[in-house]
Motif scaffolding. Structure first.
Motif, PDB file in Angstrom:
ATOM      1  N   GLY A 164      36.330  31.810  42.403  1.00 33.40           N
ATOM      2  CA  GLY A 164      35.270  31.777  41.414  1.00 33.40           C
ATOM      3  C   GLY A 164      35.510  30.777  40.297  1.00 33.40           C
ATOM      4  N   ALA A 165      34.437  30.431  39.614  1.00 33.96           N
ATOM      5  CA  ALA A 165      34.495  29.399  38.586  1.00 33.96           C
ATOM      6  C   ALA A 165      35.312  29.801  37.364  1.00 33.96           C
ATOM      7  N   TYR A 166      35.442  31.106  37.138  1.00 31.77           N
ATOM      8  CA  TYR A 166      36.136  31.555  35.930  1.00 31.77           C
ATOM      9  C   TYR A 166      37.648  31.594  36.094  1.00 31.77           C
ATOM     10  N   ASN A 177      24.600  34.934  42.993  1.00 35.84           N
ATOM     11  CA  ASN A 177      23.712  34.365  41.976  1.00 35.84           C
ATOM     12  C   ASN A 177      24.355  34.278  40.601  1.00 35.84           C
ATOM     13  N   GLY A 178      25.622  34.702  40.523  1.00 31.18           N
ATOM     14  CA  GLY A 178      26.334  34.633  39.257  1.00 31.18           C
ATOM     15  C   GLY A 178      27.585  33.790  39.373  1.00 31.18           C
ATOM     16  N   ARG A 179      28.517  34.054  38.474  1.00 29.76           N
ATOM     17  CA  ARG A 179      29.796  33.350  38.487  1.00 29.76           C
ATOM     18  C   ARG A 179      30.907  34.394  38.510  1.00 29.76           C
ATOM     19  N   ASN A 180      32.008  34.052  39.160  1.00 27.86           N
ATOM     20  CA  ASN A 180      33.023  35.032  39.506  1.00 27.86           C
ATOM     21  C   ASN A 180      34.412  34.614  39.043  1.00 27.86           C
ATOM     22  N   GLY A 181      35.328  35.576  39.114  1.00 32.61           N
ATOM     23  CA  GLY A 181      36.708  35.303  38.775  1.00 32.61           C
ATOM     24  C   GLY A 181      37.563  36.541  38.953  1.00 32.61           C
ATOM     25  N   LEU A 182      38.813  36.427  38.552  1.00 35.61           N
ATOM     26  CA  LEU A 182      39.748  37.543  38.550  1.00 35.61           C
ATOM     27  C   LEU A 182      40.121  37.867  37.112  1.00 35.61           C
ATOM     28  N   LEU A 183      40.393  39.147  36.858  1.00 30.43           N
ATOM     29  CA  LEU A 183      40.723  39.602  35.509  1.00 30.43           C
ATOM     30  C   LEU A 183      41.973  40.465  35.555  1.00 30.43           C
ATOM     31  N   LYS A 184      42.940  40.125  34.733  1.00 31.36           N
ATOM     32  CA  LYS A 184      44.140  40.938  34.582  1.00 31.36           C
ATOM     33  C   LYS A 184      43.852  41.981  33.507  1.00 31.36           C
ATOM     34  N   THR A 185      43.662  43.222  33.925  1.00 33.85           N
ATOM     35  CA  THR A 185      43.267  44.278  32.990  1.00 33.85           C
ATOM     36  C   THR A 185      44.443  45.087  32.472  1.00 33.85           C
ATOM     37  N   VAL A 186      45.626  44.904  33.063  1.00 34.21           N
ATOM     38  CA  VAL A 186      46.813  45.662  32.647  1.00 34.21           C
ATOM     39  C   VAL A 186      47.855  44.679  32.128  1.00 34.21           C
ATOM     40  N   PRO A 187      48.062  44.613  30.814  1.00 30.40           N
ATOM     41  CA  PRO A 187      49.062  43.683  30.277  1.00 30.40           C
ATOM     42  C   PRO A 187      50.461  44.037  30.772  1.00 30.40           C
ATOM     43  N   ASP A 188      51.323  43.057  30.812  1.00 26.94           N
ATOM     44  CA  ASP A 188      52.705  43.282  31.227  1.00 26.94           C
ATOM     45  C   ASP A 188      53.337  44.366  30.351  1.00 26.94           C
ATOM     46  N   GLY A 189      54.048  45.275  31.007  1.00 28.41           N
ATOM     47  CA  GLY A 189      54.744  46.325  30.284  1.00 28.41           C
ATOM     48  C   GLY A 189      53.958  47.604  30.115  1.00 28.41           C
ATOM     49  N   PHE A 190      52.677  47.613  30.529  1.00 27.11           N
ATOM     50  CA  PHE A 190      51.852  48.806  30.395  1.00 27.11           C
ATOM     51  C   PHE A 190      51.602  49.436  31.764  1.00 27.11           C
ATOM     52  N   THR A 198      47.412  55.626  44.201  1.00 28.15           N
ATOM     53  CA  THR A 198      47.431  55.575  42.740  1.00 28.15           C
ATOM     54  C   THR A 198      47.120  54.151  42.291  1.00 28.15           C
ATOM     55  N   HIS A 199      47.053  53.947  40.987  1.00 28.25           N
ATOM     56  CA  HIS A 199      46.628  52.669  40.445  1.00 28.25           C
ATOM     57  C   HIS A 199      47.695  51.588  40.622  1.00 28.25           C
ATOM     58  N   THR A 200      47.230  50.355  40.701  1.00 25.33           N
ATOM     59  CA  THR A 200      48.136  49.211  40.634  1.00 25.33           C
ATOM     60  C   THR A 200      47.642  48.273  39.536  1.00 25.33           C
ATOM     61  N   ALA A 201      48.502  47.335  39.160  1.00 23.41           N
ATOM     62  CA  ALA A 201      48.169  46.398  38.081  1.00 23.41           C
ATOM     63  C   ALA A 201      47.641  45.072  38.596  1.00 23.41           C
ATOM     64  N   ASP A 202      47.301  44.979  39.875  1.00 26.09           N
ATOM     65  CA  ASP A 202      46.792  43.725  40.430  1.00 26.09           C
ATOM     66  C   ASP A 202      45.522  43.283  39.694  1.00 26.09           C
ATOM     67  N   PRO A 203      45.322  41.990  39.487  1.00 28.05           N
ATOM     68  CA  PRO A 203      44.056  41.513  38.918  1.00 28.05           C
ATOM     69  C   PRO A 203      42.873  41.951  39.771  1.00 28.05           C
ATOM     70  N   ILE A 204      41.764  42.182  39.114  1.00 27.16           N
ATOM     71  CA  ILE A 204      40.579  42.701  39.815  1.00 27.16           C
ATOM     72  C   ILE A 204      39.481  41.626  39.838  1.00 27.16           C
ATOM     73  N   PRO A 205      38.580  41.701  40.840  1.00 33.00           N
ATOM     74  CA  PRO A 205      37.461  40.756  40.885  1.00 33.00           C
ATOM     75  C   PRO A 205      36.397  41.127  39.860  1.00 33.00           C
ATOM     76  N   PHE A 206      35.744  40.122  39.292  1.00 29.97           N
ATOM     77  CA  PHE A 206      34.614  40.397  38.413  1.00 29.97           C
ATOM     78  C   PHE A 206      33.528  39.354  38.643  1.00 29.97           C
ATOM     79  N   CYS A 207      32.325  39.722  38.268  1.00 31.84           N
ATOM     80  CA  CYS A 207      31.169  38.840  38.397  1.00 31.84           C
ATOM     81  C   CYS A 207      30.337  38.951  37.127  1.00 31.84           C
ATOM     82  N   ILE A 208      29.793  37.852  36.669  1.00 28.43           N
ATOM     83  CA  ILE A 208      28.850  37.835  35.549  1.00 28.43           C
ATOM     84  C   ILE A 208      27.563  37.155  36.014  1.00 28.43           C
ATOM     85  N   TYR A 209      26.453  37.844  35.788  1.00 25.90           N
ATOM     86  CA  TYR A 209      25.131  37.289  36.130  1.00 25.90           C
ATOM     87  C   TYR A 209      24.203  37.445  34.925  1.00 25.90           C
TER      88      TYR A 209
END
Length: 437
Positions: free
Chosen positions: A413-415, A39-52, A382-393
């Motif tokens: 997703g549309a985003y 019921n919302g709109r979706n996308g991927l988000l890069k939360t870890v900038p390069d080098g971090f 442990t953590h990875t820097a892969d982009p994560i899924p997100f949704c906004i409704y």
């Protein structure tokens, strides 16, 4: 329009052969998450900038739109803020884990889930024997945090040191990861931006690294002698056999969200069981809401956190950052069944009650953002820097074609793929404006 971010820490994952090649989000029963995606709109988000490094401090503050090149100072200062320790100029604050070391191996990063009361006893013991030691000149002090997660402050310390997060190296020889100086990085920062080092000390990186290595060595001599650790050993529990300082930095400079989004946020709150997230919330100008029974583990009070968010909106908050740590800890443990349970509990016991509140009209006009901060794959632990899924409704949004909340579906997703402050701007500004049209 009010805004709610629901963050399942580390719940993104890789495809798991034992689950038929599905990710945990794909395999788990998540009707509430899927409803938001559908019921919302979706996308991927890069939360870890390069080098971090893909730490939660980087990922969570990035989600809130903070430029890591300007604000990043490591976990230590955030932990300090969360427990009320005000840092002075020149104070180097480090996250200080109690870890279990057996022989040459770092067995785990958490001493098998040390309780806060036990940690407090050991922190006082270290202050008695180390902070009061004249050889350190009154520069060293330990502060009690939560469970195995505590704080170490070095007055006049230099932040240009290399400290490996202990949750990155379970089962590995710990001596390979002792603290090292980074003098070249210190010289580079002084050259590029002298103002960034004004709070630092005149002490060089090697002096601080040497001091910290000595504290680690002496903690390994002292901690096993404490009666609490002897009792844990007799009971077959992991001892808190060493400190592990990491994530050091000075007090960060973060503009409060109320100043960044003055038209949308007048009163904000953060709900979490994790000191690190409380610290980010503190510097972001959010009120910290503590929920009884919130543990940061699989046994956390999911229902209590959901109710706390609902109550916060009813009391006048217009922005809530609702953080749940459980899936991240299960990922660090490498337990697929436990991580599946935490994802389903987040869906059934936290998101569903919130959606029911939205449906009955009492919480009408709330935009919901759903996402993890980073993946914590069970296979990787442990953590990875892969982009994560997100949704906004939000009420009135035009849904895209995505039907389920997971890593693969979000790619369509549309985003598309966002990074930097694009998510928080979209969530806070564009989404609610579109809803009114």
């Amino acid at each position: 329009m009010k805004h709610l971010i629901i963050l399942g820490d580390g719940m993104a994952d890789w495809h798991v052969p034992s689950l038929g090649g599905k990710t945990l989000l794909q395999y788990a029963d998540t009707p509430a998450m899927d409803w938001l995606a559908r019921n919302g709109r979706n996308g991927l988000l890069k939360t870890v900038p390069d080098g971090f490094h893909p730490g939660s401090e980087v990922a969570n503050s990035s989600i809130l739109g903070y430029d890591q090149h300007l604000v990043y100072e490591g976990r230590g200062p955030l932990e300090a803020a969360s427990i009320g320790v005000e840092l002075e100029p020149g104070d180097l604050a480090l996250r200080c884990n109690f870890v279990c070391i057996e022989g040459d191996i770092l067995k785990n990063h958490s001493c098998g889930r040390l309780e806060t009361e036990e940690g407090d006893v050991l922190i006082k013991f270290l202050n008695e024997h180390l902070a009061n030691d004249p050889r350190y000149g009154g520069r060293v002090h330990f502060y009690t945090g939560v469970q195995y997660r505590h704080l170490l402050v070095i007055k006049g310390g230099n932040k240009h040191i290399q400290c490996t997060p202990p949750h990155d190296i379970p089962g590995q020889p710990w001596k390979q990861y002792q603290i090292q100086a980074l003098p070249a990085l210190a010289r580079l920062e002084e050259t590029l931006d002298p103002s960034r080092t004004e709070e630092g000390s005149g002490e060089g990186p090697e002096a601080t690294a040497s001091l910290l290595r000595d504290l680690v060595r002496r903690s390994q001599e002292l901690l096993p002698t404490h009666q609490l650790n002897k009792e844990r050993a007799r009971e077959g529990k992991d001892m808190a056999s060493s400190i592990w300082p990491w994530g050091g930095g000075y007090r960060p400079q973060m503009l409060p969200l109320t100043e960044r989004f003055p038209d949308q946020i007048h009163e904000g709150a953060v709900i979490t069981a994790v000191d690190l997230i409380r610290g980010i919330g503190h510097y972001a100008g959010l009120r910290v809401i503590n929920v009884p029974g919130a543990t940061g583990l699989y046994d956390t009070n999911f229902e209590g956190k959901a109710q706390a968010a609902i109550d916060a909106f009813r009391a006048g908050a217009d922005f809530v950052y609702l953080h749940v740590e459980a899936s991240d800890e299960a990922g660090h443990d490498g337990s697929v069944p436990l991580k599946l349970q935490t994802i389903e509990d987040l869906d059934h016991r936290l998101i569903q009650p919130i959606l029911k509140e939205l449906a009955n009209g009492d919480a009408e006009g709330i935009a919901v953002g759903l996402l993890p901060d980073h993946p914590t794959p069970c296979e990787h632990r442990t953590h990875t820097a892969d982009p994560i899924p997100f949704c906004i409704y939000y009420p009135g949004i035009e849904p895209d074609a995505v039907q389920t909340f997971d890593e693969d579906a979000a790619r369509d997703g549309a985003y598309g793929l966002l990074e930097g402050d694009e998510f928080i701007k979209l969530f806070m500004e564009n989404g609610p404006l579109n809803a009114k049209r």
